[in-house]
Design an enzyme around this catalytic site. Structure first.
Site, PDB file in Angstrom:
ATOM      1  N   GLY A   1     -41.004 -44.984 -16.095  1.00  0.00           N
ATOM      2  CA  GLY A   1     -41.096 -46.263 -14.883  1.00  0.00           C
ATOM      3  C   GLY A   1     -42.231 -45.676 -14.495  1.00  0.00           C
ATOM      4  O   GLY A   1     -43.160 -46.398 -13.957  1.00  0.00           O
TER       5      GLY A   1
ATOM      6  N   GLU B   1     -30.641 -36.243 -11.674  1.00  0.00           N
ATOM      7  CA  GLU B   1     -29.838 -37.372 -12.863  1.00  0.00           C
ATOM      8  C   GLU B   1     -29.490 -36.503 -14.192  1.00  0.00           C
ATOM      9  O   GLU B   1     -30.809 -35.539 -14.577  1.00  0.00           O
ATOM     10  CB  GLU B   1     -30.645 -37.924 -12.901  1.00  0.00           C
ATOM     11  CG  GLU B   1     -29.966 -38.868 -14.365  1.00  0.00           C
ATOM     12  CD  GLU B   1     -30.774 -40.404 -14.864  1.00  0.00           C
ATOM     13  OE1 GLU B   1     -31.889 -40.147 -14.806  1.00  0.00           O
ATOM     14  OE2 GLU B   1     -29.749 -41.312 -14.858  1.00  0.00           O
TER      15      GLU B   1
ATOM     16  N   CYS C   1     -27.229 -44.788 -17.157  1.00  0.00           N
ATOM     17  CA  CYS C   1     -27.786 -44.610 -15.566  1.00  0.00           C
ATOM     18  C   CYS C   1     -27.057 -44.829 -14.677  1.00  0.00           C
ATOM     19  O   CYS C   1     -26.712 -44.616 -13.295  1.00  0.00           O
ATOM     20  CB  CYS C   1     -28.622 -46.295 -15.598  1.00  0.00           C
ATOM     21  SG  CYS C   1     -28.757 -46.901 -16.346  1.00  0.00           S
TER      22      CYS C   1
ATOM     23  N   GLU D   1     -38.257 -44.810 -29.656  1.00  0.00           N
ATOM     24  CA  GLU D   1     -38.143 -44.216 -31.202  1.00  0.00           C
ATOM     25  C   GLU D   1     -36.800 -43.038 -31.680  1.00  0.00           C
ATOM     26  O   GLU D   1     -36.600 -43.400 -33.256  1.00  0.00           O
ATOM     27  CB  GLU D   1     -39.069 -43.515 -30.982  1.00  0.00           C
ATOM     28  CG  GLU D   1     -38.776 -42.323 -29.901  1.00  0.00           C
ATOM     29  CD  GLU D   1     -39.173 -42.570 -28.906  1.00  0.00           C
ATOM     30  OE1 GLU D   1     -39.495 -44.109 -28.692  1.00  0.00           O
ATOM     31  OE2 GLU D   1     -40.492 -41.939 -28.163  1.00  0.00           O
TER      32      GLU D   1
ATOM     33  N   LYS E   1     -40.435 -53.033 -27.943  1.00  0.00           N
ATOM     34  CA  LYS E   1     -40.346 -51.365 -28.461  1.00  0.00           C
ATOM     35  C   LYS E   1     -39.213 -50.898 -28.095  1.00  0.00           C
ATOM     36  O   LYS E   1     -39.005 -50.649 -26.551  1.00  0.00           O
ATOM     37  CB  LYS E   1     -41.315 -50.561 -27.503  1.00  0.00           C
ATOM     38  CG  LYS E   1     -41.842 -49.399 -28.748  1.00  0.00           C
ATOM     39  CD  LYS E   1     -42.910 -48.643 -28.045  1.00  0.00           C
ATOM     40  CE  LYS E   1     -41.742 -47.250 -26.671  1.00  0.00           C
ATOM     41  NZ  LYS E   1     -40.725 -46.735 -27.554  1.00  0.00           N
TER      42      LYS E   1
ATOM     43  N   GLY F   1     -35.579 -47.042 -18.645  1.00  0.00           N
ATOM     44  CA  GLY F   1     -35.784 -45.548 -19.031  1.00  0.00           C
ATOM     45  C   GLY F   1     -36.088 -44.849 -17.836  1.00  0.00           C
ATOM     46  O   GLY F   1     -35.108 -45.205 -16.283  1.00  0.00           O
TER      47      GLY F   1
ATOM     48  N   GLU G   1     -35.842 -50.605 -14.958  1.00  0.00           N
ATOM     49  CA  GLU G   1     -34.573 -50.447 -14.770  1.00  0.00           C
ATOM     50  C   GLU G   1     -34.343 -49.135 -14.917  1.00  0.00           C
ATOM     51  O   GLU G   1     -34.389 -47.976 -15.828  1.00  0.00           O
ATOM     52  CB  GLU G   1     -33.916 -50.940 -15.536  1.00  0.00           C
ATOM     53  CG  GLU G   1     -33.917 -52.693 -14.889  1.00  0.00           C
ATOM     54  CD  GLU G   1     -33.076 -52.560 -13.937  1.00  0.00           C
ATOM     55  OE1 GLU G   1     -32.480 -51.799 -13.572  1.00  0.00           O
ATOM     56  OE2 GLU G   1     -33.146 -54.056 -13.787  1.00  0.00           O
TER      57      GLU G   1
END
Ligand code: NAD
Length: 501
Positions: free
Chosen positions: A247, A395, A298, A192, A189, A242, A264
């Protein structure tokens, strides 16, 4: 400073149409639903997809299950799987221009950068092809003369591969070829927001000879499609990249059926700049480290920790160089920074800048959205940041650099280790002991020494703490997609339990 942007008109460019890949067929969604994507850099429609729902996702999982339990892929020789993976790599290179353009249109990154990422992705498929022939277990001939122990590596089964929007093609290529090399089957997946290049990969897989059902691709929303993929009992493993929040929720959901997880997640990566650094290289890395991919990375070097004695001069130079970073239409040659990929991310970044100001930090450069078509943010440098501020801990995922200072190595390491993350870090010093001492004490999965943001297929990648679980890439990457099975074999007559007779 960047002036209002004008962007390419995409009129005349065909809108990409993507379907779902289930059991080797491109199909519409069972309920006929579709999903549209506009280019974040141009605010124009670039793609329309069949949008999977729960039924489609369950069909995709059933196809992957059947392909694993009864199909040829897990039963093929490693050498034959290797050939197919090499063909995938070749086809990626043949189609790299079209893939890169799709990536740029959906993600907003400069075309030259996208092209480099597609080439890097082909290299990952090539590397995984070599591992397909090298996956093996172990044997023990040391257990006594009546016993032989053999340790087998079995493919784990059906893997749910879930990827984000910042490096769509590169990240699926960090996972899928290694899962396939091990003999697993998969349901994939993409985000989107950036599904196009994963759909293009689906056609490449078909053309390269990956059997029907071995890889299924479902375009759709995380809380619908992703939710089924992390909780379905027929899935054996989740390979997710993600945000840390999603996660963690995925791991919690998967716990009911105790799946193996590879995660990750996010990072708040420090670059530690000592007074004896190679000045030009360190300034360049500070600028590159935060603006590459518009900071939506990331691994972004979103915290610069500078030794006090050079802090003011270093910040001034970073600000100066940041003024010359070329931000704008990613289809125009020479642009270094493109658009912010999603509207939600745009607002998140701006909110972080406001919060930093409110907390007492100084916005030394930038800080605002650039007006014009598409979503762009000025290169932004925030100084006077202290470790308690959100801008130093959370982040941002945007072109926003937080600058902090330290006195000595102990304080630098303490600051580096002061967040909940641990993905990567860099150390800049010309003194070997300083570099090695810092590198050994920082709790992060990758430490760059006098360089930044390099990557190689051979070197493992992943995070400490809340940056993730497990490692991708490297020579053991395929092992992550296996179960270990022990064979204990008895040779000769077996001693009876009911002794003595
Ligand atoms: P995200 O967590 O919002 O989405 C990632 C993927 O998860 C998408 O495909 C999304 O549709 C899916 N998803 C959303 N909700 C879900 C649910 N309930 N169940 C299952 N799947 C669900 O992340 P994003 O915004 O796409 O990407 C940005 C984040 O990714 C950043 O935090 C970044 O640090 C992280 N990231 C990490 C790495 C790494 O290797 N460590 C690499 C790239 C990005």
């Amino acid at each position: 400073m960047p002036t209002p942007l004008t962007t390419s008109n995409l009129a005349g460019r065909p809108v990409f149409e993507g379907k779902l890949l289930i059991d080797g067929q491109w199909v519409a969604a069972a309920d006929g639903a579709t999903l549209q994507r506009k280019s974040p850099a141009h605010d124009q429609l670039v793609a329309v997809y069949a949008q999977a729902g729960v039924t489609d996702t369950e069909r995709a999982i059933a196809a992957a299950r059947k392909a694993f339990d009864k199909g040829e892929w897990p039963r093929m020789k490693g050498a034959d799987r290797s050939k197919v993976l090499r063909r995938v790599a070749d086809l990626i290179l043949e189609r790299k221009q079209a893939i890169a353009e799709m990536e740029t249109l959906e993600n907003g990154k400069p075309l030259a950068q996208a092209l480099a990422e597609i080439e890097g992705s082909a290299d990952l498929w090539q590397y995984a092809a070599t591992l397909a022939r090298n996956l093996h277990g172990d044997s023990y001939n040391t257990l006594g003369e009546n016993t032989l122990g053999v340790v087998l590596r079995d493919p784990i089964g059906v893997v749910s591969v879930i990827t984000p929007w910042n490096f769509p093609f590169l990240i699926v290529s960090q996972k899928l070829p290694f899962a396939l090399a091990a003999g697993c089957t998969a349901v994939v997946k993409p985000s989107e927001f950036t599904s196009g290049t994963t759909v293009m990969l689906g056609q490449i897989l078909i053309d390269a000879g990956v059997p029907a059902g071995a890889v299924n691709i479902v375009v759709g929303l995380g809380h619908v499609v992703g939710d089924v993929m992390v909780s379905h009992p027929e899935v054996d493993m989740i390979s997710f990249t993600g945000s840390t929040a999603v996660g963690k929720a995925a791991v919690a959901k998967s716990a009911a059926t105790l799946k193996k997880v590879s995660m990750e997640l996010g990072g708040k990566n420090p670059q530690i700049v000592f007074a004896d650094c190679d000045w030009d290289a360190a300034v360049d890395a500070a600028v590159y480290g935060i603006y590459f991919n518009a900071g939506q990375c990331c691994n972004s070097g979103s915290r610069i920790l500078v030794q006090e004695s050079i802090a003011e001069k270093f910040a001034a130079e970073v600000v100066e160089r940041s003024k010359h970073v070329k931000v704008g239409d990613p289809l125009v040659a020479g642009m270094q920074v493109g658009a912010i990929t999603t509207e939600k991310q745009l607002h998140t970044i701006l909110a972080h800048i406001d919060a930093a100001k409110a907390a007492g930090a100084t916005v030394a450069l930038g800080g605002a959205q650039i007006t014009g078509a598409g979503m762009y943010i000025e290169p932004t440098v925030v100084t006077g940041v202290t470790s308690d501020m959100a801008i130093a801990r959370e982040e941002v995922f945007g072109p926003v650099l937080a600058m902090l200072t330290f006195k000595d190595l102990d304080e630098a390491v303490a600051l580096a280790n002061s967040t909940l993350y641990g993905l990567s870090a860099a150390v800049w010093s010309q003194d070997f002991s300083t570099c090695m001492t810092a590198a050994r004490r920082i709790r992060a999965g990758t430490i760059w020494v006098n360089t930044f943001l390099e990557g190689h297929a051979e070197l493992p990648f992943g995070g400490y703490q809340q940056s993730g679980i497990g490692r991708e890439l490297g020579r053991f990457a395929t092992e992550d997609y296996t179960e270990t099975k022990t064979l204990q074999m008895h040779l000769g007559a077996r001693t009876d339990w009911y002794l003595p007779r």
